[in-house]
Each structure stands twice: as structure tokens, then as C-alpha cells.
Design an enzyme around this catalytic site. Sequence first.
Site, PDB file in Angstrom:
ATOM      1  N   ASP A 141      33.917  40.799  41.366  1.00 36.84           N
ATOM      2  CA  ASP A 141      35.146  41.184  42.175  1.00 36.84           C
ATOM      3  C   ASP A 141      36.071  39.847  41.428  1.00 36.84           C
ATOM      4  O   ASP A 141      36.085  38.630  41.923  1.00 36.84           O
ATOM      5  CB  ASP A 141      34.704  40.421  43.383  1.00 36.84           C
ATOM      6  CG  ASP A 141      36.209  40.756  44.203  1.00 36.84           C
ATOM      7  OD1 ASP A 141      36.457  41.051  45.122  1.00 36.84           O
ATOM      8  OD2 ASP A 141      37.278  41.694  43.706  1.00 36.84           O
ATOM      9  N   LYS A 144      38.435  41.090  36.231  1.00 34.95           N
ATOM     10  CA  LYS A 144      38.269  42.064  35.782  1.00 34.95           C
ATOM     11  C   LYS A 144      37.801  42.279  34.155  1.00 34.95           C
ATOM     12  O   LYS A 144      37.161  42.933  33.074  1.00 34.95           O
ATOM     13  CB  LYS A 144      39.476  42.985  36.045  1.00 34.95           C
ATOM     14  CG  LYS A 144      40.286  42.985  37.343  1.00 34.95           C
ATOM     15  CD  LYS A 144      38.805  42.731  38.104  1.00 34.95           C
ATOM     16  CE  LYS A 144      39.544  41.995  39.646  1.00 34.95           C
ATOM     17  NZ  LYS A 144      38.963  42.055  40.493  1.00 34.95           N
ATOM     18  N   ASP A 169      35.027  45.530  42.915  1.00 38.35           N
ATOM     19  CA  ASP A 169      36.279  46.376  42.970  1.00 38.35           C
ATOM     20  C   ASP A 169      36.771  46.355  41.920  1.00 38.35           C
ATOM     21  O   ASP A 169      37.086  45.580  41.043  1.00 38.35           O
ATOM     22  CB  ASP A 169      36.548  45.236  43.531  1.00 38.35           C
ATOM     23  CG  ASP A 169      37.286  44.988  44.990  1.00 38.35           C
ATOM     24  OD1 ASP A 169      38.291  44.110  44.958  1.00 38.35           O
ATOM     25  OD2 ASP A 169      38.115  45.783  45.249  1.00 38.35           O
ATOM     26  N   ASN A 170      38.173  46.793  42.229  1.00 38.02           N
ATOM     27  CA  ASN A 170      39.269  46.480  41.744  1.00 38.02           C
ATOM     28  C   ASN A 170      39.229  47.578  40.029  1.00 38.02           C
ATOM     29  O   ASN A 170      39.936  47.260  39.551  1.00 38.02           O
ATOM     30  CB  ASN A 170      39.944  45.591  41.326  1.00 38.02           C
ATOM     31  CG  ASN A 170      39.899  44.488  42.733  1.00 38.02           C
ATOM     32  OD1 ASN A 170      38.718  43.110  42.761  1.00 38.02           O
ATOM     33  ND2 ASN A 170      40.542  45.093  43.081  1.00 38.02           N
ATOM     34  N   GLU A 199      43.437  45.948  49.122  1.00 37.10           N
ATOM     35  CA  GLU A 199      43.167  45.434  50.786  1.00 37.10           C
ATOM     36  C   GLU A 199      44.721  45.131  51.114  1.00 37.10           C
ATOM     37  O   GLU A 199      45.705  44.940  50.148  1.00 37.10           O
ATOM     38  CB  GLU A 199      42.504  44.312  49.996  1.00 37.10           C
ATOM     39  CG  GLU A 199      43.030  42.956  49.529  1.00 37.10           C
ATOM     40  CD  GLU A 199      42.128  42.930  47.539  1.00 37.10           C
ATOM     41  OE1 GLU A 199      42.175  44.506  47.496  1.00 37.10           O
ATOM     42  OE2 GLU A 199      42.257  42.321  47.121  1.00 37.10           O
TER      43      GLU A 199
HETATM   44  C1  LIG Z   1      34.288  32.970  33.715  1.00 39.39           C
HETATM   45  C2  LIG Z   1      33.871  34.047  34.619  1.00 39.39           C
HETATM   46  C3  LIG Z   1      34.251  33.565  36.183  1.00 39.39           C
HETATM   47  N1  LIG Z   1      33.357  32.586  36.514  1.00 39.39           N
HETATM   48  C4  LIG Z   1      33.206  32.390  37.786  1.00 39.39           C
HETATM   49  N2  LIG Z   1      34.057  32.832  38.513  1.00 39.39           N
HETATM   50  C5  LIG Z   1      35.309  33.589  38.487  1.00 39.39           C
HETATM   51  C6  LIG Z   1      35.400  34.562  36.934  1.00 39.39           C
HETATM   52  N3  LIG Z   1      36.122  34.347  36.623  1.00 39.39           N
HETATM   53  C7  LIG Z   1      37.775  34.527  37.460  1.00 39.39           C
HETATM   54  N4  LIG Z   1      36.689  33.751  38.313  1.00 39.39           N
HETATM   55  C8  LIG Z   1      37.155  33.342  40.117  1.00 39.39           C
HETATM   56  O1  LIG Z   1      36.783  34.785  40.420  1.00 39.39           O
HETATM   57  C9  LIG Z   1      38.217  35.114  41.075  1.00 39.39           C
HETATM   58  C10 LIG Z   1      39.131  35.832  41.019  1.00 39.39           C
HETATM   59  C11 LIG Z   1      39.147  37.131  40.527  1.00 39.39           C
HETATM   60  C12 LIG Z   1      40.019  38.020  40.338  1.00 39.39           C
HETATM   61  N5  LIG Z   1      40.778  38.999  41.581  1.00 39.39           N
HETATM   62  C13 LIG Z   1      41.503  39.553  40.906  1.00 39.39           C
HETATM   63  O2  LIG Z   1      42.437  39.621  40.523  1.00 39.39           O
HETATM   64  C14 LIG Z   1      42.252  40.992  42.288  1.00 39.39           C
HETATM   65  C15 LIG Z   1      43.717  40.656  42.419  1.00 39.39           C
HETATM   66  C16 LIG Z   1      44.052  41.709  43.056  1.00 39.39           C
HETATM   67  C17 LIG Z   1      46.023  42.186  42.764  1.00 39.39           C
HETATM   68  C18 LIG Z   1      45.974  41.552  42.614  1.00 39.39           C
HETATM   69  C19 LIG Z   1      47.659  41.431  42.639  1.00 39.39           C
HETATM   70  C20 LIG Z   1      48.383  42.978  43.250  1.00 39.39           C
HETATM   71  F1  LIG Z   1      49.123  43.228  42.649  1.00 39.39           F
HETATM   72  C21 LIG Z   1      47.152  43.747  43.388  1.00 39.39           C
HETATM   73  C22 LIG Z   1      45.635  43.767  43.062  1.00 39.39           C
HETATM   74  C23 LIG Z   1      43.330  42.656  43.867  1.00 39.39           C
HETATM   75  C24 LIG Z   1      41.785  42.171  44.158  1.00 39.39           C
HETATM   76  O3  LIG Z   1      40.857  42.651  45.220  1.00 39.39           O
HETATM   77  C25 LIG Z   1      41.018  41.142  43.371  1.00 39.39           C
HETATM   78  O4  LIG Z   1      40.147  41.098  42.875  1.00 39.39           O
HETATM   79  C26 LIG Z   1      38.773  33.748  41.725  1.00 39.39           C
HETATM   80  O5  LIG Z   1      38.390  33.193  41.960  1.00 39.39           O
HETATM   81  C27 LIG Z   1      38.103  33.058  40.260  1.00 39.39           C
HETATM   82  O6  LIG Z   1      38.096  31.636  40.340  1.00 39.39           O
HETATM   83 MG   LIG Z   2      39.071  42.941  44.519  1.00 37.97          MG
END
Ligand SMILES: CCc1ncnc2c1ncn2[C@@H]1O[C@H](/C=C/CNC(=O)c2cc(-c3ccc(F)cc3)cc(O)c2O)[C@@H](O)[C@H]1O
Ligand SMILES: [Mg+2]
Length: 214
Positions: A141, A144, A169-170, A199
Amino acid sequence: QFVSLRQRILSAVQKNATRGDPRSVIRAIDQFCSQKEWAMNVGNEKGCILDSVVSEVNPATVLELGTYCGYSTVRIASLLPPYAKFITLEFNPDFAAVARQVIAWAGLEDKVQLVEGASSDWIPKIKEQFGIKTFDLVFLDHWKEHYLSDTKLMEECGLLRKGSVLLADNVICPGAPDYVEYVRSSPRYKSHYFRSHLEYTKAEENLWYLGIIE
Ligand SMILES: CCc1ncnc2c1ncn2[C@@H]1O[C@H](/C=C/CNC(=O)c2cc(-c3ccc(F)cc3)cc(O)c2O)[C@@H](O)[C@H]1O
Ligand SMILES: [Mg+2]
């Protein structure tokens, strides 16, 4: 002064949830995000699917990629058997700090190891650092565009075995097309998806279930 969304989520937990009660922490975050401000927690609809997969797999080892505020971390940790090892990776220190407090409020700090850092840096170190051979369950999650590279990295590091389950997810929104394409065309995976919604909205979304078959 300016209070970040993650701080407002934490305040909602500390104000409305009972210490040591994971379900009240989940409910407090879902109420805040559906009534006050949207945030990218997996949410309750997909969360119930996540719960059923965790209960069915009953994993002794779990990896979560992307802790964010700890919502799915609390959902997963609250369902694990006492001997289970659960690692969650988060590279943003601000999100990690909030997640630690959310996990602690739920009384689950002894069930989860929150590791601050990038998944790509930590996945190769997990075996020796945490004494874990393979993961029974992985929840993806995080960003992506890292789903595919991190899945390949877990394969290369021998962290996946026959029977390991990956739940992503997603896969629709924001989407992970290269990941879906790769796992669907690979003979070593059996995959299917659970239809759901993004969500706190009515938008179509799927949870992608991946079983390793060889
Ligand atoms: C180096 C790799 C790596 N290593 C360790 N931690 C990492 C990492 N890369 C990222 N993180 C952390 O993970 C989390 C990011 C999560 C990213 N999730 C979405 O982008 C997302 C978006 C929508 C949505 C947004 C807008 C909309 F309009 C519709 C849907 C809905 C969803 O459920 C979503 O999960 C943050 O804490 C990052 O700090
Ligand atoms: Mg998500």
C-alpha cells in the site's frame, strides 16, 4: 499554527478512541476521514476484506509496505496470533512518528515492528536483521510505482514461498498497471481481485489478491 492532516488524524484518535482498544482506533480514523477530511487509509470497506484475508491466512510472518498513519497496521496487528512477526516499512519520518503513536494508542506496539526507511533498502536486509525466512502475507500500500520492483526484489531475496499471499491496494486508483500485467502473465502466481470502493468514496476500486503457487 498549521496542523498537518496526519496530526489531525492522530488527535482524532487520542480524543475519540479508547486506549488499548484497536477497534475504537479504527472507528475513530474512519469517522474522521468520512466526516471531516479524506485521507488515504485503506478504509473500512476494503479493511473488512483485508481482515478476512488476514484471518484466513493466519500468518506467522507479515510485511506491510507503506505504514502511513498506521490504520491498516492496527487492523492487521489486532488479528495476528501472539507468536506472529509483523514488520511495517515507512520511509517518511513524519508519518512514521504519527503511526507509532496510533499503534501505541491501540496497545499494539509489541505486535508490530515499524522500520523507518525505504522498502528497496530494507527488503534485502530483512532475513538477517529480523530472522525471518519468508513472509506468509505481504500487504502492498505504498507508492504504486514501487509495487512491481518491490515484488521482484522480494522474489530475488527469497522472501516469498509457495503459499505466500500478496494483497495489493489501489490497483485501479491510482493504479499499478505494470504490477497487474506482470503478475497476471506469470505462471508462478494465481491472482484474483476483490471488488470494492476507494476509501470513503463510491469510486470503483479493487484489492488485488495474489497467491504464490510455485
Ligand atoms: C521507497 C518505497 C517506500 N518505502 C517505504 N515507504 C514508502 C515507500 N513509498 C511510499 N512510502 C510510504 O507509503 C505511503 C504512501 C502511500 C501511497 N498511497 C497512495 O498514493 C494512495 C493514493 C490514493 C488516492 C489518492 C488520490 C485519489 F484521488 C484517489 C486515490 C488512495 C490510496 O489508498 C493510496 O494508498 C506513505 O506513508 C509513504 O511515505
Ligand atoms: Mg491505499
